[in-house]
Motif scaffolding. Sequence first.
Motif, PDB file in Angstrom:
ATOM      1  N   ASN A 147       0.824  -1.150   0.151  1.00  0.00           N
ATOM      2  CA  ASN A 147      -0.035   0.095  -0.070  1.00  0.00           C
ATOM      3  C   ASN A 147       0.685   1.382  -0.082  1.00  0.00           C
ATOM      4  N   LEU A 148       1.891   1.268   0.727  1.00  0.00           N
ATOM      5  CA  LEU A 148       2.861   2.461   0.648  1.00  0.00           C
ATOM      6  C   LEU A 148       3.359   2.809  -0.665  1.00  0.00           C
ATOM      7  N   THR A 149       3.302   2.042  -1.690  1.00  0.00           N
ATOM      8  CA  THR A 149       3.624   2.364  -3.100  1.00  0.00           C
ATOM      9  C   THR A 149       2.677   3.156  -3.642  1.00  0.00           C
ATOM     10  N   MET A 150       1.197   3.184  -3.170  1.00  0.00           N
ATOM     11  CA  MET A 150       0.271   3.803  -4.073  1.00  0.00           C
ATOM     12  C   MET A 150      -0.116   3.297  -5.244  1.00  0.00           C
ATOM     13  N   VAL A 151       0.326   2.012  -5.589  1.00  0.00           N
ATOM     14  CA  VAL A 151      -0.030   1.483  -6.884  1.00  0.00           C
ATOM     15  C   VAL A 151      -0.398  -0.095  -6.399  1.00  0.00           C
ATOM     16  N   HIS A 152      -0.712  -0.218  -5.091  1.00  0.00           N
ATOM     17  CA  HIS A 152      -1.217  -1.428  -4.684  1.00  0.00           C
ATOM     18  C   HIS A 152      -2.753  -1.838  -5.541  1.00  0.00           C
ATOM     19  N   GLU A 153      -3.379  -1.126  -5.823  1.00  0.00           N
ATOM     20  CA  GLU A 153      -4.635  -1.548  -6.518  1.00  0.00           C
ATOM     21  C   GLU A 153      -4.237  -2.261  -7.956  1.00  0.00           C
ATOM     22  N   PRO A 154      -3.613  -1.531  -8.888  1.00  0.00           N
ATOM     23  CA  PRO A 154      -3.368  -2.539  -9.928  1.00  0.00           C
ATOM     24  C   PRO A 154      -2.514  -3.889  -9.574  1.00  0.00           C
ATOM     25  N   LEU A 155      -2.056  -3.811  -8.457  1.00  0.00           N
ATOM     26  CA  LEU A 155      -1.262  -5.137  -8.092  1.00  0.00           C
ATOM     27  C   LEU A 155      -2.090  -6.140  -7.554  1.00  0.00           C
ATOM     28  N   GLY A 156      -3.399  -5.747  -7.454  1.00  0.00           N
ATOM     29  CA  GLY A 156      -4.447  -6.909  -6.682  1.00  0.00           C
ATOM     30  C   GLY A 156      -4.491  -6.879  -5.219  1.00  0.00           C
TER      31      GLY A 156
END
Length: 389
Positions: A147-156
Amino acid sequence: MSDTALRSTLPRPRTMRPLPGPTAARTGPPRLYVLDGLRLIAALMVVAFHFIGYNRYGDHGAWGQSTATLFPVAHSVAGYGWLGVELFFLISGFVICMSCWGRTPRDFFISRVVRLYPAFWVCVLTTAVVLWCAGDRTVTPSRVLTNLTMVHEPLGVPHVDPSYWSLWAEMRFYLLFAVVAYGGLTYRRVVTFCGLWLLGAILAPTSGIPLLTVVFQPQFAPFFVGGIVLYLMHRFRPAPLLWLLLGASWLLAQQQLVRLVHDENWVGLHPSWTVALVVVTVFYAVLLAVALGKLNFLNWRRLTTAGALTYPLYLLHESIGWTVIERLHTRMPAHLLMALLVAGLLVAAWLVHRCVERPVGRRLKRWLSGGLPGPRPARTVDVPPPGPR
């Protein structure tokens, strides 16, 4: 038509009057403080929606009974607080275009990293600790770190806080806008970008190519584009082409409201498309008034505090708020609990801004603004003088 005649048909920038005193040397336009106030209104709309407008787990959820029973008047109004996100996206289109004008892509990248990440990191970690202490063992270290990357959503990877879903929409907007900003922003380039984005948003759903839907995000593109067009009206004055783009943005936005009203899983809530359209139309009208200078009398410097609270308040409120409600709703009246909860979240948001965003943001900006790495200097080797040792 000659180049001179063609250039004469383009709208010209507004003349920016210098501010009095020591700020007179500023080269950019004065800050629109009223937008800070509108951002806080949008955030409070979302907060009201989550805690009053619907029941997270049904009629016997966190409050123990229906929010329509607990807040009979506020419930029907807060039920449209989800539209605060659409207001966020309108303002974002306006502000990002304004802040990028005349800046390099590197400046744009640094400003977004500094603006988004320090507060986000702290809010993710704070929310994770609260949920872990409340017994939520789904908040694993890997989930938090991703989550800290802020791109967790496309990573599922699931959100630590459900409100983070809008950040991926914002990031996709930044990436798209960075493409047009790469060569420098001009009136023609930005207008062309707006037209192509709306066209892509229209074609993507029926293209059969999921990547196009991810890139052009038809659900939110009209709002981002609407904000950009409104900024162009602010900077260059209204022109027929801008009015057409704004009208197209509004028409596509109302179509997306149909899908939102009918497809979303509103727990205990049945929103009206007509009411939602009226609210969104008011958003457009208010931003248009800002763009045309009709709300300059509200351009108060102290509204910067409202803007400072908005982002951390949005990041902190949902999961932490529900945890507090679940544990305290039987110990005090609902209205008192709501007042104390919102006040506490605002204080927490201020602490995040004051203790994290400002100091960490300054250091991060200095670090990212350092010179680009170059080749290492050649090592000097001591050579003994000639002759016998």
